[in-house]
Design a protein around this motif. Structure first.
Motif, PDB file in Angstrom:
ATOM      1  N   ALA A 184       0.841  -1.210   0.000  1.00 11.76           N
ATOM      2  CA  ALA A 184       0.000   0.000   0.000  1.00 11.76           C
ATOM      3  C   ALA A 184       0.873   1.257   0.000  1.00 11.76           C
ATOM      4  N   GLN A 185       1.969   1.175   0.749  1.00  9.52           N
ATOM      5  CA  GLN A 185       2.915   2.294   0.835  1.00  9.52           C
ATOM      6  C   GLN A 185       3.523   2.583  -0.538  1.00  9.52           C
ATOM      7  N   ALA A 186       3.917   1.512  -1.213  1.00  2.02           N
ATOM      8  CA  ALA A 186       4.535   1.660  -2.540  1.00  2.02           C
ATOM      9  C   ALA A 186       3.530   2.239  -3.533  1.00  2.02           C
ATOM     10  N   GLU A 187       2.276   1.770  -3.438  1.00  4.39           N
ATOM     11  CA  GLU A 187       1.251   2.261  -4.359  1.00  4.39           C
ATOM     12  C   GLU A 187       0.997   3.750  -4.122  1.00  4.39           C
ATOM     13  N   ARG A 188       0.991   4.141  -2.875  1.00  2.34           N
ATOM     14  CA  ARG A 188       0.794   5.556  -2.564  1.00  2.34           C
ATOM     15  C   ARG A 188       1.944   6.398  -3.137  1.00  2.34           C
ATOM     16  N   ARG A 189       3.166   5.891  -2.974  1.00  2.30           N
ATOM     17  CA  ARG A 189       4.326   6.642  -3.497  1.00  2.30           C
ATOM     18  C   ARG A 189       4.209   6.896  -4.992  1.00  2.30           C
ATOM     19  N   ARG A 190       3.611   5.916  -5.691  1.00  2.00           N
ATOM     20  CA  ARG A 190       3.443   6.111  -7.144  1.00  2.00           C
ATOM     21  C   ARG A 190       2.456   7.225  -7.462  1.00  2.00           C
ATOM     22  N   HIS A 191       1.499   7.465  -6.564  1.00  2.00           N
ATOM     23  CA  HIS A 191       0.457   8.464  -6.828  1.00  2.00           C
ATOM     24  C   HIS A 191       0.777   9.847  -6.276  1.00  2.00           C
ATOM     25  N   GLU A 192       1.621   9.864  -5.232  1.00  2.71           N
ATOM     26  CA  GLU A 192       1.704  11.088  -4.437  1.00  2.71           C
ATOM     27  C   GLU A 192       2.764  12.041  -4.961  1.00  2.71           C
ATOM     28  N   PRO A 193       2.391  13.286  -5.254  1.00  2.00           N
ATOM     29  CA  PRO A 193       3.416  14.241  -5.669  1.00  2.00           C
ATOM     30  C   PRO A 193       4.316  14.603  -4.476  1.00  2.00           C
ATOM     31  N   ARG A 194       5.594  14.813  -4.736  1.00  2.00           N
ATOM     32  CA  ARG A 194       6.524  15.240  -3.685  1.00  2.00           C
ATOM     33  C   ARG A 194       6.853  16.704  -3.900  1.00  2.00           C
ATOM     34  N   PRO A 195       7.115  17.463  -2.827  1.00  2.00           N
ATOM     35  CA  PRO A 195       7.573  18.834  -3.049  1.00  2.00           C
ATOM     36  C   PRO A 195       8.947  18.789  -3.739  1.00  2.00           C
ATOM     37  N   ILE A 196       9.185  19.682  -4.713  1.00  2.00           N
ATOM     38  CA  ILE A 196      10.443  19.602  -5.458  1.00  2.00           C
ATOM     39  C   ILE A 196      11.569  20.336  -4.738  1.00  2.00           C
ATOM     40  N   ASP A 197      11.185  21.364  -3.957  1.00  2.00           N
ATOM     41  CA  ASP A 197      12.225  22.234  -3.399  1.00  2.00           C
ATOM     42  C   ASP A 197      12.656  21.864  -1.987  1.00  2.00           C
ATOM     43  N   ARG A 198      12.049  20.785  -1.402  1.00  2.00           N
ATOM     44  CA  ARG A 198      12.473  20.436  -0.045  1.00  2.00           C
ATOM     45  C   ARG A 198      12.274  18.946   0.229  1.00  2.00           C
ATOM     46  N   THR A 199      12.938  18.450   1.259  1.00  2.00           N
ATOM     47  CA  THR A 199      12.792  17.032   1.606  1.00  2.00           C
ATOM     48  C   THR A 199      12.350  16.910   3.058  1.00  2.00           C
ATOM     49  N   ALA A 200      11.597  15.835   3.327  1.00  2.00           N
ATOM     50  CA  ALA A 200      11.181  15.523   4.688  1.00  2.00           C
ATOM     51  C   ALA A 200      11.212  14.014   4.807  1.00  2.00           C
ATOM     52  N   GLN A 228       5.125   8.736  10.035  1.00  2.00           N
ATOM     53  CA  GLN A 228       4.660   8.966   8.657  1.00  2.00           C
ATOM     54  C   GLN A 228       3.761  10.193   8.584  1.00  2.00           C
ATOM     55  N   ILE A 229       2.932  10.368   9.612  1.00  2.00           N
ATOM     56  CA  ILE A 229       2.024  11.528   9.637  1.00  2.00           C
ATOM     57  C   ILE A 229       2.840  12.812   9.771  1.00  2.00           C
ATOM     58  N   VAL A 230       3.829  12.791  10.672  1.00  2.00           N
ATOM     59  CA  VAL A 230       4.696  13.970  10.857  1.00  2.00           C
ATOM     60  C   VAL A 230       5.410  14.301   9.539  1.00  2.00           C
ATOM     61  N   GLN A 231       5.895  13.269   8.869  1.00  2.00           N
ATOM     62  CA  GLN A 231       6.586  13.465   7.595  1.00  2.00           C
ATOM     63  C   GLN A 231       5.653  14.111   6.559  1.00  2.00           C
ATOM     64  N   ARG A 232       4.373  13.686   6.556  1.00  2.00           N
ATOM     65  CA  ARG A 232       3.423  14.274   5.600  1.00  2.00           C
ATOM     66  C   ARG A 232       3.170  15.741   5.871  1.00  2.00           C
ATOM     67  N   SER A 233       3.038  16.084   7.140  1.00  2.00           N
ATOM     68  CA  SER A 233       2.850  17.500   7.490  1.00  2.00           C
ATOM     69  C   SER A 233       4.057  18.312   7.025  1.00  2.00           C
ATOM     70  N   ALA A 234       5.250  17.728   7.216  1.00  2.00           N
ATOM     71  CA  ALA A 234       6.480  18.433   6.845  1.00  2.00           C
ATOM     72  C   ALA A 234       6.591  18.603   5.332  1.00  2.00           C
ATOM     73  N   ARG A 235       6.071  17.618   4.601  1.00  2.00           N
ATOM     74  CA  ARG A 235       6.080  17.754   3.132  1.00  2.00           C
ATOM     75  C   ARG A 235       5.089  18.809   2.675  1.00  2.00           C
ATOM     76  N   ALA A 236       4.007  18.949   3.430  1.00  2.00           N
ATOM     77  CA  ALA A 236       2.937  19.857   3.010  1.00  2.00           C
ATOM     78  C   ALA A 236       3.250  21.318   3.315  1.00  2.00           C
ATOM     79  N   LEU A 237       4.013  21.558   4.392  1.00  2.00           N
ATOM     80  CA  LEU A 237       4.194  22.939   4.852  1.00  2.00           C
ATOM     81  C   LEU A 237       5.656  23.386   4.794  1.00  2.00           C
TER      82      LEU A 237
END
Length: 396
Positions: free
Chosen positions: A204-220, A246-255
């Motif tokens: 499920a994690q791998a499938e999500r990675r295929r769908h989910e856009p990542r921020p280009i200018d930063r990493t979390a 994982q939830i913390v990482q998502r917040s960090a990717r979003a903001l």
């Protein structure tokens, strides 16, 4: 705001699964603390149980004598759809969510209804993202998972810590969880279920990675730490295999506030070495046992969903999450703490999350979002007023 006109909905908040262990505590919290004029209702499969619960709530608050009841069964799609269409926010305690949760997420995404739950199941969260995020974005529904002890103290706590640190620099935050609380049957069932589905979880994690856009200018990122003695908190630190990092990482990717390069690690803090070793052995034994169906069935018979610690036990329970944050030449120690994490505080967090989505001025978000993305500062303020502590312990 949610996708549809507020006034066209019958209710502001409907609590689904109201007669379960955490459901009852959440209903009691709402009976005692719902803000003036909040139109709320309780929903579940069994009308008789709902009526009994309403009598109990009326003792807390006489106005609950006319509290609306809705009969909703996850197995009946029409009733789930009716629930979603008639309310602005659905708060659901009906788990394991992998088994019972998807129909409601789908109905809320389709109806533009905000949704909060208590899941700690990474596989469920990833699958819901893959299957329903795009539609929820279109309708304006905010799908907010993990609105209990998983993962509010960790998600909001990491965010609170980040806000004490400089902007625009790489940041490192470690969270250390302590508690004296006991598990309920539902929590135990969820944990066993997850451990037994390691393969499906990764897929499920791998499938999500295929769908989910990542921020280009930063990493979390949120790597699994290693067991070690953490002198900054004076305890042994064991990596915690929960959904929280994982939830913390998502917040960090979003903001962008989390900076250009953010890392979070998540640990249980234990005082003594034998206890630390026991913790590692206990987790890995449980993980191994969960792979064997007969053992898994025996274990799940030990503690059934719906069972949980009594009021006296809950009254003595507490939790504390300490965060150590570093970046830009500064170091800060913060803490989020409160009472019984699994039940009393989880009920409070779920209820306040639902009220926050209805009542507060919030950033404009839609789709599957974290508590930080959807509610951030407003939810910290609500929880602080409700008795959960967010504080800076030290900085240098």
């Amino acid at each position: 705001m949610g996708g549809m006109n507020e006034s066209s909905r019958t209710y502001d908040v409907v609590l689904f699964g109201a007669t379960g262990f955490v459901g009852v505590l959440t209903a009691e919290y709402l009976a005692a603390n719902a803000p003036e004029g909040l139109r709320w209702a309780i929903a579940g499969r069994d009308t008789t149980k709902l009526e009994r619960l309403r009598e109990r709530l009326t003792e807390i608050n006489p106005e609950c004598a006319v509290l609306p009841l809705m009969r909703v069964d996850v197995a009946e799609r029409a009733s789930v759809r009716e629930l979603a269409v008639n309310t602005r926010v659905v708060a659901t305690t009906v788990g394991p969510y992998l088994e019972y949760g998807e129909g409601l997420v789908a109905a809320c995404a389709s109806a533009g209804t905000d949704y909060v739950d208590l899941t700690g199941e990474p596989e469920f969260v990833d699958l819901m993202y893959v299957r329903h995020d795009a539609l929820a974005r279109d309708t304006g529904a905010r799908i907010v998972h993990a609105c209990g002890f998983d993962s509010i103290p960790h998600d909001l706590g990491a965010y609170y810590t980040v806000k004490q640190l400089p902007e625009g620099v790489p940041l490192r935050v470690d969270g250390f969880v302590r508690s004296n609380a006991t598990l309920s049957g539902g929590t135990f069932a969820s944990a066993l279920n997850q451990f037994s589905r390691a393969r499906q979880m990764l897929s499920a994690q791998a499938e999500r990675r295929r769908h989910e856009p990542r921020p280009i200018d930063r990493t979390a990122y949120a790597p699994t730490g290693t067991p070690h003695y953490a002198k900054e908190i004076g305890a042994w630190a064991l990596p915690l295999p929960t959904i929280d990092p994982q939830i913390v990482q998502r917040s960090a990717r979003a903001l962008a506030r989390y900076g250009p390069d953010f890392r979070y690690r998540h640990y249980a803090a234990v005082k003594t070495l034998p206890f630390a070793v026991g913790g590692v052995v206990g987790m890995s034994t449980l993980f191994a046992a969960a792979q064997v169906p007969p053992v898994r069935r025996w274990l799940s018979g030990r503690l059934k969903p719906g069972d949980g610690p009594d009021e006296a036990r809950r009254a003595k329970s507490w939790f504390s999450v300490r965060f150590v944050g570093e970046g830009g030449g500064r170091r800060v120690y913060t803490e989020v703490s409160g009472g019984d994490p699994g039940y009393a505080e989880t009920a409070k967090m779920l209820a306040e999350s639902a009220i926050c989505l209805v009542r507060d001025e919030l950033p404009d978000t839609a789709g599957q979002v974290t508590t930080v993305e959807a509610m951030g500062d407003a939810l910290i303020e609500r929880l602080t007023k409700a008795g959960i502590t967010f504080r800076v312990a030290a900085e240098r």
